[in-house]
Design a protein around this motif. Sequence first.
Motif, PDB file in Angstrom:
ATOM      1  N   GLU A  47      62.344  43.635  21.769  1.00  0.00           N
ATOM      2  CA  GLU A  47      62.499  43.645  22.517  1.00  0.00           C
ATOM      3  C   GLU A  47      63.549  45.087  23.066  1.00  0.00           C
ATOM      4  N   THR A  48      63.348  46.004  22.106  1.00  0.00           N
ATOM      5  CA  THR A  48      64.297  46.752  22.108  1.00  0.00           C
ATOM      6  C   THR A  48      63.649  48.027  22.321  1.00  0.00           C
ATOM      7  N   ARG A  49      62.004  47.840  22.073  1.00  0.00           N
ATOM      8  CA  ARG A  49      60.548  48.853  21.873  1.00  0.00           C
ATOM      9  C   ARG A  49      60.178  48.355  24.564  1.00  0.00           C
ATOM     10  N   ALA A  50      61.257  47.092  24.269  1.00  0.00           N
ATOM     11  CA  ALA A  50      60.757  46.810  25.877  1.00  0.00           C
ATOM     12  C   ALA A  50      61.450  47.467  26.606  1.00  0.00           C
ATOM     13  N   GLN A  51      62.901  47.713  26.320  1.00  0.00           N
ATOM     14  CA  GLN A  51      63.986  48.819  26.674  1.00  0.00           C
ATOM     15  C   GLN A  51      63.085  49.788  27.024  1.00  0.00           C
ATOM     16  N   GLN A  52      63.066  50.680  25.513  1.00  0.00           N
ATOM     17  CA  GLN A  52      62.298  51.622  25.850  1.00  0.00           C
ATOM     18  C   GLN A  52      61.537  52.108  27.602  1.00  0.00           C
ATOM     19  N   LYS A  53      59.980  51.486  26.971  1.00  0.00           N
ATOM     20  CA  LYS A  53      59.146  51.045  27.763  1.00  0.00           C
ATOM     21  C   LYS A  53      59.460  51.766  29.314  1.00  0.00           C
ATOM     22  N   ALA A  54      60.793  49.651  29.605  1.00  0.00           N
ATOM     23  CA  ALA A  54      60.961  50.024  31.263  1.00  0.00           C
ATOM     24  C   ALA A  54      61.189  51.359  31.266  1.00  0.00           C
ATOM     25  N   LEU A  55      62.564  51.878  30.730  1.00  0.00           N
ATOM     26  CA  LEU A  55      63.271  52.729  30.779  1.00  0.00           C
ATOM     27  C   LEU A  55      62.547  54.837  31.168  1.00  0.00           C
ATOM     28  N   SER A  56      61.409  54.622  29.947  1.00  0.00           N
ATOM     29  CA  SER A  56      60.125  55.253  30.274  1.00  0.00           C
ATOM     30  C   SER A  56      59.828  55.844  31.812  1.00  0.00           C
ATOM     31  N   ARG A  57      59.843  54.819  32.252  1.00  0.00           N
ATOM     32  CA  ARG A  57      58.878  54.252  33.869  1.00  0.00           C
ATOM     33  C   ARG A  57      59.629  54.779  34.570  1.00  0.00           C
ATOM     34  N   THR A  58      60.867  54.559  34.084  1.00  0.00           N
ATOM     35  CA  THR A  58      62.272  55.231  36.111  1.00  0.00           C
ATOM     36  C   THR A  58      62.296  56.318  35.287  1.00  0.00           C
ATOM     37  N   VAL A  59      61.391  57.504  34.514  1.00  0.00           N
ATOM     38  CA  VAL A  59      61.816  58.490  34.428  1.00  0.00           C
ATOM     39  C   VAL A  59      61.454  59.311  35.924  1.00  0.00           C
ATOM     40  N   GLY A  60      59.927  58.753  36.010  1.00  0.00           N
ATOM     41  CA  GLY A  60      59.272  59.967  37.240  1.00  0.00           C
ATOM     42  C   GLY A  60      59.886  59.795  38.846  1.00  0.00           C
TER      43      GLY A  60
END
Length: 419
Positions: A47-60
């Motif tokens: 779940e934490t990994r999914a949160q991290q990936k979702a957050l990383s996708r918003t950087v752009g």
Amino acid sequence: MIDIRYVRENPEAVKASQRARGANETLVDDLLRADEARRSTLQVAEETRAQQKALSRTVGKASAEERPTILAQAQELAAKVRELEDAAAKANAEYERIGMLIPNIIVDGVPSGGEDDYVVLKHVGDVPTFDFPVKDHLDLAEGIRAIDMARGTKVSGSRFYYLTGIGARLELALLTAAADLAEANGFTLTVTPTLVKPEVMAGTGFLGAHADEIYHLETDDLYLVGTSEVALAGFHSDEIIDLSDGPKRYAGWSTCYRREAGSYGKDTRGIIRVHQFNKVEMFSYCTPDDAENEHARLLDFEEQMLAKVELPYRVIDTAAGDLGSSAARKFDCEAWLPSQERWMEVTSTSNCTTFQARRLSVREKVDGKTQTVATLNGTLATTRWLVAILENHQREDGSIYVPEGLRPYLGGRELISVQ
């Protein structure tokens, strides 16, 4: 390793199996707690990994002002994911450690208790009577120049021996007869490696309570097998096999090695308990549903071999506390030993259900899904049989009657005379 889904759904049945074996039933609760810990820890990590990936996708898509904050948060989450993954790995290692301590779950009908709590299922043949003083197998073998213990000890130490002359021919005759019987019944004859890797030895369940019986070559980190069961269990490791045409059956011919650390007394005279011997071992891969029937078939093949060499024997259902860790049920055939007036084990056959195959990852496909197969093993002939053959078929002058089933392999010889 036992099926964790079965443990979750049937904890009391697993505890009952532990009690019947005289084993620690609290390990079942320990395993369930470890299972829950590893699953919950892994879930949080995912779940934490999914949160991290979702957050990383918003950087752009973030503005220049927002981006540093988002990157910092993503880095924090990434560090947390690494911590959680490490915790999950440790939780899984603890789960596997406990799981490896629990032996196979016995099947219904296995007697509870220890070594002396077996149940005799049947007797076959008449125990011989002699009107002359009975000799033991070593005296008989030395009379026909079949075994040389003295030179075996001189060369290799105690409980080593040479089979010489007719002794060597007798063993080859016995093992060849076993190989012929196996091939006639659909077994693939195999000469197996006698050195195996630790993961194969552990996968078969031999590195548990009886690990002190095994020879280990530390320099190469290899183990000398005490039975070709080990090499045959590893034959299809990490494979998906096809059982649509029935069980896959192998007969392994190999030299076997055992330390026999706990043997003493009369069993150390001659070749009853030795460090090196030869054996033909049956091994079957089958569906879990067919395992019980396959077990009965292996026992029948063993009895056919005993009939060939005309030995009186009994069949026992081994008690749970005397089973090896991988066996869910074991039948022993014990031949009569005239010199000691007792029964002596000459064969055993074990139903290991899915225990070994789960450890070694041997599976089959059923309706598009994979499932773990069952494995079974059984002795078809071994050097120790010579003990019973010599003693039961002795004559007053020390000569030996040759059973009809072995005569084709000894040039038709009917009698072995004193040399």
